[in-house]
Design a protein around this motif. Structure first.
Motif, short mmCIF file in Angstrom:
data_model
loop_
_atom_site.label_atom_id
_atom_site.label_comp_id
_atom_site.label_asym_id
_atom_site.label_seq_id
_atom_site.Cartn_x
_atom_site.Cartn_y
_atom_site.Cartn_z
N UNK A 76 -26.37 22.27 25.22
CA UNK A 76 -25.11 22.77 25.78
C UNK A 76 -23.91 22.29 24.96
N UNK A 77 -22.93 23.17 24.82
CA UNK A 77 -21.77 22.85 23.99
C UNK A 77 -21.06 21.58 24.43
N UNK A 78 -21.01 21.36 25.73
CA UNK A 78 -20.29 20.19 26.24
C UNK A 78 -21.13 18.92 26.20
N UNK A 79 -22.38 19.01 25.65
CA UNK A 79 -23.24 17.84 25.54
C UNK A 79 -23.63 17.56 24.09
N UNK A 80 -22.73 17.87 23.16
CA UNK A 80 -22.99 17.61 21.75
C UNK A 80 -22.69 16.15 21.44
N UNK A 81 -23.72 15.39 21.07
CA UNK A 81 -23.59 13.97 20.77
C UNK A 81 -23.76 13.78 19.26
N UNK A 203 -15.97 0.16 25.60
CA UNK A 203 -15.78 0.71 24.26
C UNK A 203 -14.61 0.02 23.58
N UNK A 204 -14.86 -0.49 22.36
CA UNK A 204 -13.82 -1.07 21.52
C UNK A 204 -13.96 -0.46 20.13
N UNK A 205 -12.97 0.34 19.74
CA UNK A 205 -13.10 1.07 18.49
C UNK A 205 -14.26 2.04 18.61
N UNK A 206 -15.20 1.98 17.66
CA UNK A 206 -16.38 2.85 17.75
C UNK A 206 -17.63 2.06 18.16
N UNK A 207 -17.43 0.89 18.77
CA UNK A 207 -18.54 0.06 19.22
C UNK A 207 -18.60 -0.02 20.73
N UNK A 208 -19.81 -0.21 21.23
CA UNK A 208 -20.02 -0.34 22.67
C UNK A 208 -20.47 -1.76 23.00
N UNK A 240 -15.63 11.21 33.54
CA UNK A 240 -14.64 10.78 32.56
C UNK A 240 -15.11 9.54 31.82
N UNK A 241 -15.72 8.61 32.53
CA UNK A 241 -16.24 7.40 31.89
C UNK A 241 -17.33 7.75 30.88
N UNK A 242 -18.17 8.73 31.22
CA UNK A 242 -19.30 9.09 30.36
C UNK A 242 -18.87 9.82 29.10
N UNK A 243 -17.63 10.28 29.03
CA UNK A 243 -17.17 11.01 27.85
C UNK A 243 -17.24 10.18 26.57
N UNK A 244 -17.22 8.86 26.71
CA UNK A 244 -17.29 8.03 25.51
C UNK A 244 -18.60 8.21 24.76
N UNK A 245 -19.66 8.69 25.46
CA UNK A 245 -20.96 8.90 24.83
C UNK A 245 -20.92 10.03 23.80
N UNK A 246 -19.92 10.89 23.90
CA UNK A 246 -19.83 12.04 23.00
C UNK A 246 -18.94 11.77 21.79
N UNK A 247 -18.52 10.51 21.65
CA UNK A 247 -17.71 10.12 20.50
C UNK A 247 -18.63 9.61 19.37
#
Length: 397
Positions: A76-81, A203-208, A240-247
């Motif tokens: 799905x387009x909104x689940x591109x990781x 999330x801090x920068x690009x690290x979890x 909204x919290x889970x959106x960080x997974x798509x970064x």
């Protein structure tokens, strides 16, 4: 499926012994949230050869050039990781034990997933079972020549790689609330990694990071147990919290979420094999089959049997607004092959495949089984019935 073993097992079965087995199964971690069947499934060599031949045929297709291009639409387009890896670390194949036109037993593929299964729980189940029941000579739940130690070594190697357990997490959505939570507790125990809810990530920068006994700890690898479709059912704050997974994160996925979609019901129409029922994308069907009673209608993006239409009518097909997201699959004839004290049970067997990062192809390692006396196999469809539920298969070596 092995009459001598079945008759001997049933004759020796006592409810008292089974209750003690269940007590031990439920006391070490948390009470199980699903029914456990009273018996394993005994699988002879001839049947297992058919199982593995079908699995290897599917793997050949996954290995073909262009497989990713063919399955891009599955994601799905909104689940591109970002940062998808070259292949999944895990594949699970679900087969029904069926009867063919000649009355012989054969496996038929029901579904498959490029996603983990109850990998740690099945070790625990085998351990507890073995303390109460004798495993028949020359039979094992472990596959590919593995034993308990070899299986756990492979699982640890794939999930941890070269990292310390505190830098690897099992990621889920409210893991303690899931019906499969027993597997998460077993994973923590056997691998030393923590279960973490997506809402707990920092999330801090690009690290979890996550809090490990109150200490902020870097996440280097994610053993992903989160089914992204479930996020759609959550409140806005969780989504909204889970959106960080798509970064674009500095983290390795085990296995990457894209493979959940690539190797799934979406892949079935790409395969032709005698142990794989005819499957077509609904939007590509020009003429609806006249014998619709011989088919089942399935949404591509669902899990645990949700949305499946067993008794299909033309009106059901007309009501589908997004036919590109559905498949029409030929029904298979489940065989009531497991003899029980009342009515016989049907069964499905899930074969676990592990794919080490440098290996040319995955290999079979373990399994689970599910017994049913209802129309569908899942435990939710067998309330108030005995000799049904989750179990495992013992394969003749």
């Amino acid at each position: 499926m092995v009459p001598v073993l079945r008759d001997a097992y049933n004759a020796a079965f006592t409810q008292e012994q089974f209750d003690r087995f269940l007590h031990d199964l439920n006391k070490k971690y948390v009470p199980l949230q699903f029914r456990v069947a009273e018996t394993p499934v005994f699988v002879p060599k001839g049947f297992s050869r058919q199982l593995f031949d079908a699995c290897e045929n599917i793997i050949d297709i996954i290995l073909q050039p262009g497989f990713k291009e063919k399955t891009d639409r599955a994601i799905p387009r909104n689940y591109q990781v970002p940062n998808e890896n070259g292949h999944p670390h895990f594949i699970a194949f679900d087969f029904g034990i069926c009867e063919n036109a000649d009355g012989a037993l054969e496996p038929q593929l029901i579904e498959m997933q490029g996603f983990p299964s109850l990998f740690a729980y099945e070790v625990f189940l085998d351990d507890v079972y073995s303390s109460y029941y004798d495993i028949p000579e020359n039979y094992s739940s472990y596959l590919g020549g593995l034993n308990r130690e070899g299986y756990l070594s492979a699982l640890k190697s794939i999930i941890l790689k070269n990292e310390q357990p505190e830098n690897v997490i099992l990621l889920e959505l409210f893991p303690q609330r899931q019906k499969t939570s027993i597997d998460f507790y077993c994973t923590e125990d056997l691998l030393g990694i923590k279960m973490v809810c997506v809402t707990e990530l920092i999330k801090k920068g690009n690290r979890l990071y996550y809090l490990n006994n109150g200490k902020e700890t870097l996440v280097k690898r994610i053993y992903n147990r989160l089914i992204f479709d479930e996020l759609q059912q959550q409140e806005t704050t969780v989504q909204e919290k889970a959106r960080l997974l798509f970064e674009d994160l500095d983290v390795a996925w085990v296995t990457h979420p894209a493979w959940f979609y690539r190797i799934s019901k979406f892949t079935l129409p790409l395969i032709r094999h005698k142990n794989i029922p005819e499957t077509r994308y609904l939007n590509e069907i020009k003429t609806v089959p006249e014998d619709l009673e011989q088919y089942v209608l399935k949404p591509l993006f669902s899990f645990a049997g949700q949305g499946v239409v067993i008794d299909v009518t033309p009106q059901d097909i007309q009501n589908i607004k997004d036919p590109e997201n559905w498949i029409l699959q030929k029904k298979v004839n489940y065989a009531p092959v497991i003899k029980t004290p009342d009515e016989p049970a049907k069964a499905e067997i899930r074969i676990f495949y592990f794919w080490e990062e440098d290996a040319p192809r995955p290999r079979p390692v373990n399994n689970l089984a599910r017994l049913s006396k209802g129309k569908m196999i899942g435990v939710r469809f067998n309330k108030d019935k005995t000799w049904t539920g989750g179990s495992f298969a013992l394969f003749e070596k």
